[in-house]
Design a protein around this motif. Structure first.
Motif, PDB file in Angstrom:
ATOM      1  N   LEU A  10       0.807  -1.217   0.000  1.00  0.00           N
ATOM      2  CA  LEU A  10       0.000   0.000   0.000  1.00  0.00           C
ATOM      3  C   LEU A  10       0.841   1.267   0.000  1.00  0.00           C
ATOM      4  CD1 LEU A  10      -2.796   1.279   0.060  1.00  0.00           C
ATOM      5  CD2 LEU A  10      -2.742   1.103   2.570  1.00  0.00           C
ATOM      6  N   ASP A  11       1.912   1.322   0.774  1.00  0.00           N
ATOM      7  CA  ASP A  11       2.707   2.547   0.817  1.00  0.00           C
ATOM      8  C   ASP A  11       3.324   2.848  -0.543  1.00  0.00           C
ATOM      9  OD1 ASP A  11       4.351   0.313   1.107  1.00  0.00           O
ATOM     10  OD2 ASP A  11       5.685   1.249   2.573  1.00  0.00           O
ATOM     11  N   ARG A  12       3.787   1.821  -1.260  1.00  0.00           N
ATOM     12  CA  ARG A  12       4.344   2.041  -2.594  1.00  0.00           C
ATOM     13  C   ARG A  12       3.255   2.428  -3.586  1.00  0.00           C
ATOM     14  NH1 ARG A  12       7.777  -2.596  -4.954  1.00  0.00           N
ATOM     15  NH2 ARG A  12       7.647  -1.116  -6.707  1.00  0.00           N
ATOM     16  N   ALA A  13       2.086   1.783  -3.463  1.00  0.00           N
ATOM     17  CA  ALA A  13       0.990   2.119  -4.373  1.00  0.00           C
ATOM     18  C   ALA A  13       0.580   3.571  -4.215  1.00  0.00           C
ATOM     19  CB  ALA A  13      -0.202   1.193  -4.110  1.00  0.00           C
ATOM     20  N   VAL A  14       0.463   4.040  -2.975  1.00  0.00           N
ATOM     21  CA  VAL A  14       0.066   5.427  -2.736  1.00  0.00           C
ATOM     22  C   VAL A  14       1.157   6.380  -3.215  1.00  0.00           C
ATOM     23  CG1 VAL A  14      -0.435   7.111  -0.909  1.00  0.00           C
ATOM     24  CG2 VAL A  14      -1.530   4.857  -0.877  1.00  0.00           C
ATOM     25  N   ALA A  15       2.411   6.014  -3.042  1.00  0.00           N
ATOM     26  CA  ALA A  15       3.500   6.866  -3.536  1.00  0.00           C
ATOM     27  C   ALA A  15       3.454   6.994  -5.053  1.00  0.00           C
ATOM     28  CB  ALA A  15       4.850   6.287  -3.099  1.00  0.00           C
ATOM     29  N   GLU A  16       3.136   5.907  -5.749  1.00  0.00           N
ATOM     30  CA  GLU A  16       3.115   5.944  -7.214  1.00  0.00           C
ATOM     31  C   GLU A  16       1.841   6.563  -7.770  1.00  0.00           C
ATOM     32  OE1 GLU A  16       4.235   2.404  -9.245  1.00  0.00           O
ATOM     33  OE2 GLU A  16       5.973   2.026  -7.945  1.00  0.00           O
ATOM     34  N   LEU A  17       0.722   6.375  -7.075  1.00  0.00           N
ATOM     35  CA  LEU A  17      -0.561   6.857  -7.582  1.00  0.00           C
ATOM     36  C   LEU A  17      -0.902   8.270  -7.122  1.00  0.00           C
ATOM     37  CD1 LEU A  17      -2.725   3.643  -7.023  1.00  0.00           C
ATOM     38  CD2 LEU A  17      -1.965   4.544  -9.230  1.00  0.00           C
ATOM     39  N   VAL A  18      -0.433   8.663  -5.933  1.00  0.00           N
ATOM     40  CA  VAL A  18      -0.925   9.899  -5.317  1.00  0.00           C
ATOM     41  C   VAL A  18       0.205  10.863  -4.973  1.00  0.00           C
ATOM     42  CG1 VAL A  18      -2.309  10.891  -3.453  1.00  0.00           C
ATOM     43  CG2 VAL A  18      -2.893   8.620  -4.372  1.00  0.00           C
ATOM     44  N   THR A  19       1.005  10.509  -4.001  1.00  0.00           N
ATOM     45  CA  THR A  19       1.937  11.499  -3.458  1.00  0.00           C
ATOM     46  C   THR A  19       3.021  11.884  -4.455  1.00  0.00           C
ATOM     47  OG1 THR A  19       3.255   9.757  -2.403  1.00  0.00           O
ATOM     48  CG2 THR A  19       1.508  10.768  -1.092  1.00  0.00           C
ATOM     49  N   GLY A  20       3.522  10.934  -5.237  1.00  0.00           N
ATOM     50  CA  GLY A  20       4.519  11.263  -6.243  1.00  0.00           C
ATOM     51  C   GLY A  20       3.981  12.166  -7.339  1.00  0.00           C
ATOM     52  N   PRO A  21       2.900  11.759  -8.018  1.00  0.00           N
ATOM     53  CA  PRO A  21       2.361  12.600  -9.093  1.00  0.00           C
ATOM     54  C   PRO A  21       1.913  13.980  -8.637  1.00  0.00           C
ATOM     55  CG  PRO A  21       1.508  10.372  -9.262  1.00  0.00           C
ATOM     56  CD  PRO A  21       2.242  10.440  -7.964  1.00  0.00           C
ATOM     57  N   LEU A  22       1.442  14.111  -7.391  1.00  0.00           N
ATOM     58  CA  LEU A  22       0.962  15.406  -6.903  1.00  0.00           C
ATOM     59  C   LEU A  22       2.071  16.229  -6.245  1.00  0.00           C
ATOM     60  CD1 LEU A  22      -2.567  14.502  -5.478  1.00  0.00           C
ATOM     61  CD2 LEU A  22      -1.978  15.500  -7.704  1.00  0.00           C
ATOM     62  N   GLY A  23       3.288  15.702  -6.207  1.00  0.00           N
ATOM     63  CA  GLY A  23       4.404  16.455  -5.638  1.00  0.00           C
ATOM     64  C   GLY A  23       4.339  16.616  -4.136  1.00  0.00           C
ATOM     65  N   LEU A  24       3.759  15.637  -3.433  1.00  0.00           N
ATOM     66  CA  LEU A  24       3.639  15.714  -1.969  1.00  0.00           C
ATOM     67  C   LEU A  24       4.881  15.087  -1.347  1.00  0.00           C
ATOM     68  CD1 LEU A  24      -0.125  14.644  -1.669  1.00  0.00           C
ATOM     69  CD2 LEU A  24       0.852  16.909  -2.139  1.00  0.00           C
ATOM     70  N   ARG A  25       5.958  15.832  -1.328  1.00  0.00           N
ATOM     71  CA  ARG A  25       7.261  15.293  -0.929  1.00  0.00           C
ATOM     72  C   ARG A  25       7.388  15.053   0.571  1.00  0.00           C
ATOM     73  NH1 ARG A  25       8.062  19.017  -4.959  1.00  0.00           N
ATOM     74  NH2 ARG A  25       9.028  18.215  -6.880  1.00  0.00           N
ATOM     75  N   SER A  26       6.526  15.663   1.357  1.00  0.00           N
ATOM     76  CA  SER A  26       6.601  15.486   2.810  1.00  0.00           C
ATOM     77  C   SER A  26       5.493  14.575   3.330  1.00  0.00           C
ATOM     78  CB  SER A  26       6.516  16.853   3.508  1.00  0.00           C
ATOM     79  OG  SER A  26       7.620  17.659   3.176  1.00  0.00           O
ATOM     80  N   THR A  27       4.867  13.833   2.445  1.00  0.00           N
ATOM     81  CA  THR A  27       3.743  12.968   2.825  1.00  0.00           C
ATOM     82  C   THR A  27       4.131  11.521   2.607  1.00  0.00           C
ATOM     83  OG1 THR A  27       2.195  14.695   2.125  1.00  0.00           O
ATOM     84  CG2 THR A  27       1.307  12.485   2.419  1.00  0.00           C
ATOM     85  N   ARG A  28       4.134  10.728   3.690  1.00  0.00           N
ATOM     86  CA  ARG A  28       4.454   9.313   3.563  1.00  0.00           C
ATOM     87  C   ARG A  28       3.907   8.552   4.757  1.00  0.00           C
ATOM     88  NH1 ARG A  28      11.024   9.233   4.446  1.00  0.00           N
ATOM     89  NH2 ARG A  28      11.058   9.285   6.730  1.00  0.00           N
ATOM     90  N   TYR A  29       3.924   7.252   4.606  1.00  0.00           N
ATOM     91  CA  TYR A  29       3.393   6.371   5.632  1.00  0.00           C
ATOM     92  C   TYR A  29       4.392   6.098   6.758  1.00  0.00           C
ATOM     93  CZ  TYR A  29      -1.077   4.599   3.790  1.00  0.00           C
ATOM     94  OH  TYR A  29      -2.379   4.460   3.406  1.00  0.00           O
ATOM     95  N   ALA A  30       3.831   5.783   7.922  1.00  0.00           N
ATOM     96  CA  ALA A  30       4.516   5.156   9.058  1.00  0.00           C
ATOM     97  C   ALA A  30       5.397   6.071   9.889  1.00  0.00           C
ATOM     98  CB  ALA A  30       5.338   3.946   8.604  1.00  0.00           C
ATOM     99  N   ARG A  31       6.006   7.063   9.273  1.00  0.00           N
ATOM    100  CA  ARG A  31       6.864   7.968  10.041  1.00  0.00           C
ATOM    101  C   ARG A  31       6.985   9.276   9.276  1.00  0.00           C
ATOM    102  NH1 ARG A  31       9.876   4.551   7.118  1.00  0.00           N
ATOM    103  NH2 ARG A  31      11.740   5.337   6.037  1.00  0.00           N
ATOM    104  N   PRO A  32       7.239  10.367   9.979  1.00  0.00           N
ATOM    105  CA  PRO A  32       7.342  11.662   9.282  1.00  0.00           C
ATOM    106  C   PRO A  32       8.569  11.728   8.400  1.00  0.00           C
ATOM    107  CG  PRO A  32       7.944  11.879  11.585  1.00  0.00           C
ATOM    108  CD  PRO A  32       7.405  10.496  11.432  1.00  0.00           C
ATOM    109  N   ALA A  33       8.495  12.579   7.378  1.00  0.00           N
ATOM    110  CA  ALA A  33       9.606  12.730   6.441  1.00  0.00           C
ATOM    111  C   ALA A  33      10.708  13.635   6.965  1.00  0.00           C
ATOM    112  CB  ALA A  33       9.082  13.270   5.109  1.00  0.00           C
TER     113      ALA A  33
END
Length: 375
Positions: free
Chosen positions: A175-198
Motif C-alpha cells: 500500500l505505501d508504494r501504491a500510494v507513492a506511485e498513484l498519489v503522493t509522487g504525481p501530486l508532488g507531496l514530498r513530505s507525505t508518507r506512511y509510518a513515520r514523518p519525512a
C-alpha cells in the motif's frame, strides 16, 4: 482509532508560533481542552492566511502540561483518518479511472475472504455494515458485519482497512508504494508518507496508548469483546513519530487504508488545491470519475470516501469535501472553486477531555464565513 463519527497564491500573511491568534487554542468547558498547538491554513480566490500557535510537543511537570518545541507551519502531523481520503480514496479515483477497480464490484472480487454482499461503493460510503472499530492487534480476523450491508451509514475504520487491501491487489504493490506511485509522487507531496514523518519537526500525537486502552476497558463507544489486558504491546511513553492509531501501528506496521500517513500543512494545501482543480489533472484521473466520487451519496453529508460540509460565503453556500482525523487534522477543498483548507493540531495532549476535531473544524469554517462577508 476512530472518532465515533466521526487559489490564492502563497502571499497570505502568516502568524508565527507564539503570536496572538485570538481563540485559536481555546477549548471551553463544554467543548473540552484546546490543543497544545494548532495550524490553520486557508487559500481562496479572495483571501488566505496561515495561523500557527502553541507547541508541537509537550511534557508534564507535577501533572502540569508544559510546552516545549513550538508548532510551525512546516511541522509534520499524524493524519489519522485523513489518510482515508489522501491515500486510499485518491488512489481509488485513479484505479477506477484506469478500469482496474469497479465501484460496484463485490469486494470479494479483489478479496475472496471478504463477507458477501458488500461492494467497493458500499465501503466508500460507510454502508458496508461492518463494525466501526475492532482491535485487529488482538484478533486479526475481521468480525462478521454488525449491520445489514448497503442500508445505513455506519462510519467504519474496518471498511477502509479493506479498501487499502483492494488497492494493493489492484496494483500488485504494498500500500505505501501504491500510494507513492498513484498519489503522493504525481501530486508532488514530498513530505507525505506512511509510518513515520519525512523530517524531524513532528507534532506529538498522543501521551501514550491510554485512549485506546480505555476504549477496550470501557466498551465505549464500541462494545468489543476484549480488554486492554488482552494485549501486551501498549506504548506507555509519548507517541511521537509513530502513528497513534493502534490498528495502523500495532497490527499493520504503520501502513493501512484507514490511517498511517504523516504530512505537513503545505503538502496538504497542495493536495487540496489539486483536488479543487481536478479537471486540470486529467492525466491522472478521468474528471467524470472524480465528479462521481465528489457527488453526495444516499447520506447527504457523505460522498465516496469524502465527507461533505456546507460553507456559507457572502453570496452563496458551497460544499467543502474533506475528512477529519482523530489526532486533530482536517482537510477540505471545493471542486472548481480554488478553495483549499487545512487544520492541523495535536488535540490529544490534554489531561481532560480534548476538544473535538469537528469543533476546531467548524470554528475554522465559521471564521471563513465571517471573513467572506468583509471582502
Amino acid at each position: 482509532m476512530t472518532a465515533p463519527d466521526g487559489g490564492a497564491g502563497d502571499t497570505a500573511p502568516d502568524h508565527g508560533a507564539g503570536e496572538s491568534a485570538p481563540g485559536l487554542l481555546a477549548g471551553g468547558q463544554s467543548a473540552g481542552e484546546g490543543p497544545a498547538g494548532l495550524v490553520r491554513a486557508v487559500r481562496t480566490p479572495w483571501f488566505g492566511w496561515t495561523e500557527c500557535a502553541g507547541h508541537r510537543t509537550v511534557r508534564w511537570e507535577d501533572g502540569v502540561r508544559v510546552g516545549e518545541e513550538p508548532m510551525t507551519a512546516g511541522t509534520h502531523h499524524d493524519l489519522a483518518s485523513v489518510t482515508k481520503v489522501v491515500a486510499t480514496t485518491t488512489a481509488l479515483i485513479r484505479l477506477v479511472s484506469d478500469g482496474l477497480v469497479s465501484l460496484d464490484a463485490p469486494v470479494r472480487t479483489y478479496l475472496p475472504d471478504c463477507h458477501d454482499g458488500i461492494s467497493v461503493r458500499d465501503l466508500l460510503l460507510h454502508r458496508g455494515g461492518l463494525w466501526e472499530w475492532w482491535p485487529l492487534y488482538i484478533r486479526p480476523e475481521q468480525p462478521p458485519p454488525r449491520y445489514r450491508p448497503g442500508h445505513e451509514r455506519h462510519y467504519s475504520d474496518l471498511g477502509f482497512v479493506l479498501l487499502g487491501q483492494v488497492v494493493e491487489v489492484a496494483t500488485g504493490l504494498p500500500l505505501d508504494r501504491a500510494v507513492a506511485e498513484l498519489v503522493t509522487g504525481p501530486l508532488g507531496l514530498r513530505s507525505t508518507r506512511y509510518a513515520r514523518p519525512a523530517g524531524p519537526d513532528v507534532a506529538m500525537s498522543a501521551r501514550d496508548d491510554r485512549i485506546e486502552m480505555d476504549m477496550l476497558d470501557s466498551g465505549r463507544p464500541y462494545p468489543v469483546p476484549f480488554r486492554s489486558a488482552d494485549f501486551t504491546g501498549w506504548r506507555r511513553e509519548p507517541v511521537s513519530g509513530q502513528v497513534a492509531d493502534g490498528n495502523a501501528h500495532h497490527a499493520s506496521g504503520g501502513v493501512s487504508g484507514h490511517a498511517g500517513l504523516f504530512s505537513t500543512v503545505p503538502d496538504l494545501l497542495r493536495y487540496c488545491a489539486a483536488l479543487s482543480a481536478y479537471r486540470e489533472h486529467d492525466r491522472l484521473w478521468r474528471p467524470e470519475v472524480a465528479r462521481e466520487f465528489f457527488a453526495p451519496g444516499p447520506d447527504a453529508q457523505q460522498a465516496l470516501g469524502f465527507r461533505r460540509y456546507a460553507l456559507p460565503l457572502r453570496d452563496e453556500t458551497v460544499t467543502v469535501l474533506g475528512h477529519p482525523g482523530f489526532v486533530g487534522c482536517v482537510i477540505g477543498f471545493v471542486p472548481d472553486r480554488d478553495i483549499a483548507l487545512v487544520l492541523a493540531g495535536n488535540r490529544l495532549l490534554t489531561d481532560g477531555p480534548p476538544v473535538p476535531t469537528d469543533t476546531l473544524w467548524h470554528d475554522l469554517l465559521h471564521d471563513i464565513t465571517e471573513r467572506s462577508r468583509t471582502v
